[in-house]
Enzyme design. Structure first.
Site, PDB file in Angstrom:
ATOM      1  N   LYS A 117       6.818  12.604 -45.109  1.00 49.56           N
ATOM      2  CA  LYS A 117       6.685  11.621 -44.022  1.00 49.56           C
ATOM      3  C   LYS A 117       7.928  11.549 -43.128  1.00 49.56           C
ATOM      4  O   LYS A 117       7.853  11.083 -41.999  1.00 49.56           O
ATOM      5  CB  LYS A 117       6.358  10.237 -44.593  1.00 49.56           C
ATOM      6  CG  LYS A 117       4.916  10.114 -45.106  1.00 49.56           C
ATOM      7  CD  LYS A 117       4.506   8.659 -45.145  1.00 49.56           C
ATOM      8  CE  LYS A 117       3.190   8.327 -45.779  1.00 49.56           C
ATOM      9  NZ  LYS A 117       2.066   9.134 -45.694  1.00 49.56           N
ATOM     10  N   LYS A 206      -3.770  18.900 -48.614  1.00 49.76           N
ATOM     11  CA  LYS A 206      -4.727  17.873 -49.060  1.00 49.76           C
ATOM     12  C   LYS A 206      -5.408  17.246 -47.846  1.00 49.76           C
ATOM     13  O   LYS A 206      -4.836  17.195 -46.754  1.00 49.76           O
ATOM     14  CB  LYS A 206      -4.021  16.812 -49.907  1.00 49.76           C
ATOM     15  CG  LYS A 206      -3.177  15.856 -49.127  1.00 49.76           C
ATOM     16  CD  LYS A 206      -2.859  14.583 -49.918  1.00 49.76           C
ATOM     17  CE  LYS A 206      -2.126  13.610 -49.012  1.00 49.76           C
ATOM     18  NZ  LYS A 206      -1.794  12.343 -49.537  1.00 49.76           N
ATOM     19  N   LYS A 209      -5.653  11.188 -44.087  1.00 48.94           N
ATOM     20  CA  LYS A 209      -6.020  10.336 -42.944  1.00 48.94           C
ATOM     21  C   LYS A 209      -5.236  10.739 -41.703  1.00 48.94           C
ATOM     22  O   LYS A 209      -5.717  10.649 -40.593  1.00 48.94           O
ATOM     23  CB  LYS A 209      -5.616   8.874 -43.228  1.00 48.94           C
ATOM     24  CG  LYS A 209      -6.319   8.199 -44.348  1.00 48.94           C
ATOM     25  CD  LYS A 209      -5.685   6.817 -44.605  1.00 48.94           C
ATOM     26  CE  LYS A 209      -6.188   6.267 -45.932  1.00 48.94           C
ATOM     27  NZ  LYS A 209      -5.583   5.036 -46.364  1.00 48.94           N
TER      28      LYS A 209
HETATM   29  P1  TYM Z   1      -3.237   5.779 -50.286  1.00 46.83           P
HETATM   30  O1  TYM Z   1      -4.027   4.803 -49.521  1.00 46.83           O
HETATM   31  O2  TYM Z   1      -2.363   6.700 -49.541  1.00 46.83           O
HETATM   32  O3  TYM Z   1      -4.204   6.633 -51.197  1.00 46.83           O
HETATM   33  C1  TYM Z   1      -5.164   5.965 -51.981  1.00 46.83           C
HETATM   34  C2  TYM Z   1      -5.619   6.831 -53.117  1.00 46.83           C
HETATM   35  O4  TYM Z   1      -6.320   7.970 -52.623  1.00 46.83           O
HETATM   36  C3  TYM Z   1      -5.823   9.123 -53.265  1.00 46.83           C
HETATM   37  N1  TYM Z   1      -5.963  10.265 -52.342  1.00 46.83           N
HETATM   38  C4  TYM Z   1      -6.541  11.421 -52.674  1.00 46.83           C
HETATM   39  N2  TYM Z   1      -7.092  11.849 -53.828  1.00 46.83           N
HETATM   40  C5  TYM Z   1      -7.609  13.089 -53.839  1.00 46.83           C
HETATM   41  N3  TYM Z   1      -7.599  13.922 -52.766  1.00 46.83           N
HETATM   42  C6  TYM Z   1      -7.051  13.533 -51.597  1.00 46.83           C
HETATM   43  N4  TYM Z   1      -7.057  14.344 -50.549  1.00 46.83           N
HETATM   44  C7  TYM Z   1      -6.483  12.228 -51.517  1.00 46.83           C
HETATM   45  N5  TYM Z   1      -5.876  11.532 -50.530  1.00 46.83           N
HETATM   46  C8  TYM Z   1      -5.560  10.334 -51.060  1.00 46.83           C
HETATM   47  C9  TYM Z   1      -4.372   8.805 -53.567  1.00 46.83           C
HETATM   48  O5  TYM Z   1      -3.865   9.626 -54.582  1.00 46.83           O
HETATM   49  C10 TYM Z   1      -4.483   7.368 -53.990  1.00 46.83           C
HETATM   50  O6  TYM Z   1      -4.876   7.299 -55.342  1.00 46.83           O
HETATM   51  N6  TYM Z   1       0.527   4.578 -53.018  1.00 46.83           N
HETATM   52  C11 TYM Z   1      -0.908   4.379 -53.106  1.00 46.83           C
HETATM   53  C12 TYM Z   1      -1.263   2.945 -52.891  1.00 46.83           C
HETATM   54  C13 TYM Z   1      -0.628   2.062 -53.887  1.00 46.83           C
HETATM   55  C14 TYM Z   1      -0.900   1.996 -55.272  1.00 46.83           C
HETATM   56  C15 TYM Z   1      -0.021   1.041 -55.812  1.00 46.83           C
HETATM   57  C16 TYM Z   1      -1.801   2.658 -56.073  1.00 46.83           C
HETATM   58  C17 TYM Z   1       0.353   1.162 -53.662  1.00 46.83           C
HETATM   59  N7  TYM Z   1       0.714   0.560 -54.811  1.00 46.83           N
HETATM   60  C18 TYM Z   1      -0.038   0.752 -57.177  1.00 46.83           C
HETATM   61  C19 TYM Z   1      -1.810   2.341 -57.428  1.00 46.83           C
HETATM   62  C20 TYM Z   1      -0.933   1.414 -57.965  1.00 46.83           C
HETATM   63  C21 TYM Z   1      -1.561   5.339 -52.156  1.00 46.83           C
HETATM   64  O7  TYM Z   1      -1.309   6.484 -52.169  1.00 46.83           O
HETATM   65  O8  TYM Z   1      -2.431   4.883 -51.280  1.00 46.83           O
END
Ligand code: TYM
Length: 339
Positions: A117, A206, A209
């Protein structure tokens, strides 16, 4: 009772990667374990994590949609399932500060997501750097053992484990529950490896968004017809034979993985079914039909959920979350000599 916990940011509509990599696995685990009373299931929207990047649309609306999406994906809520918004539980922010005094700049600089990022930028907002510490607070406040996540987040789980272990050692205590190792997390999710849904046009990466190209990602509000088109035009390879091999055939393997996850079938079984097929178009048509069906069902259900239903779940969930989180925060404050 042990806790399973996870969150999905609400800075925009979810991708199929979020849905298959995190939401569906969580819903399946929640439905399996909350009814038996073996686990508390915490599902929250990390809205404070959402604001590290630009918000696409309205944050409150996005948050509501994300919460409704769990129900649309099949989540059954009972007394052991708790829905809440991170920003409505102030203990998360304070715990993050306390853990800032445990985590080191060295380990945070090594986080892949931070590197990605901030790449090519002279400077970026501190939230991007501190993101994993807030995530550690999200997890450790509730003594969560299992955190169903996509593969891209595993490094943050390891960091959370390090912070908890270091804290317990420093204060000669065991008040922080160290979450299970990532290998155990994967096993708990019923997978052999972490899930990573790939970019449809560039399967080395991957699905994300933030990728600009619309054809590279399926958004959960895409029309089913648009999703079909994107899958039919997905990048494959010139090998000419279907074989599940993420290194040699990432595009084909990605399609097989999507087919497996959407239909809740083991990847080995789907890979075996398609092994040796020579017409990639047939595989694409099958995957497109599966995604079309899932998206149609998901969007129909999503439209049926009223805001009131979510607000009433949040009221109970946020009461519970504040109670649990404040207790743990108090214990940590005591260790630092603040109370
Ligand atoms: P975020 O919103 O970026 O992603 C949410 C979840 O989606 C999964 N993910 C994917 N899995 C498989 N293939 C992909 N292409 C893909 N893109 C996204 C991410 O691995 C994630 O599981 N940091 C977290 C949010 C968070 C969180 C936490 C999660 C904040 N605090 C505490 C668990 C526990 C996140 O990545 O959000």
């Amino acid at each position: 009772m042990k806790t399973i916990l996870t969150g999905i940011r609400s800075n925009s509509v979810m991708t199929l990667g979020n849905y298959l990599g995190a939401m569906i696995p969580m819903v399946r685990l929640a439905n399996k374990y909350s009814v038996t009373g073996e686990y508390q299931v915490n599902i929250f929207v990390p809205d404070l994590h959402s604001i590290i990047s630009e918000i696409d649309g309205d944050l409150q609306e996005n948050t509501m949609r994300t919460l409704k999406s769990y129900l649309a994906a099949g989540l059954v809520v009972n007394d052991n399932v708790h829905l809440y918004r991170q920003s409505r539980v102030p203990a998360h922010s304070e715990m993050c500060w306390l853990f800032n005094c445990v985590a080191t700049t060295g380990e945070l600089s090594r986080m892949i997501q931070y590197k990605e990022k901030s790449e090519g930028k002279e400077s970026c907002n501190v939230g991007i750097f501190d993101y994993p510490v807030l995530m550690a607070a999200d997890i450790l406040l509730y003594s969560a053992s299992y955190i169903p996540l996509g593969e891209d987040q595993f490094q943050h789980i390891e960091l959370t484990r390090d912070i908890a272990t270091r804290f317990n050692h420093r204060f000669q205590t065991d008040i922080l529950t160290v979450p299970e190792k990532t290998a155990e997390q994967v096993k708990f999710m019923g997978e052999k490896n972490g899930v990573r849904i790939r970019d449809l046009t560039n399967p080395e990466k991957k699905m994300s968004k933030s990728t600009r190209s619309e054809n590279s990602k399926i958004m959960m509000d895409d029309t089913p017809e648009a999703a079909v088109k994107k899958i039919m035009s997905a990048t494959t390879d010139s090998v000419g034979i279907v074989h599940y091999d993420l290194w040699a055939q990432p595009g084909i393997s990605n399609l097989l993985m999507i087919e497996a996850l959407v239909n809740d079938r083991p990847i080995e079984e789907v890979a075996e079914q398609w092994l040796g097929a020579t017409r990639y178009g047939d595989l694409k048509r099958a995957v497109a039909a599966s995604v079309e069906k899932e998206l149609t069902k998901f969007q129909e259900r999503l439209g049926e959920i009223a805001d009131e239903e979510i607000f009433s779940l949040l009221e109970a969930g946020e009461r519970y979350a504040n109670e649990v989180a404040n207790q743990k925060l108090h214990q940590v404050q005591e260790c630092f000599g603040l109370r």
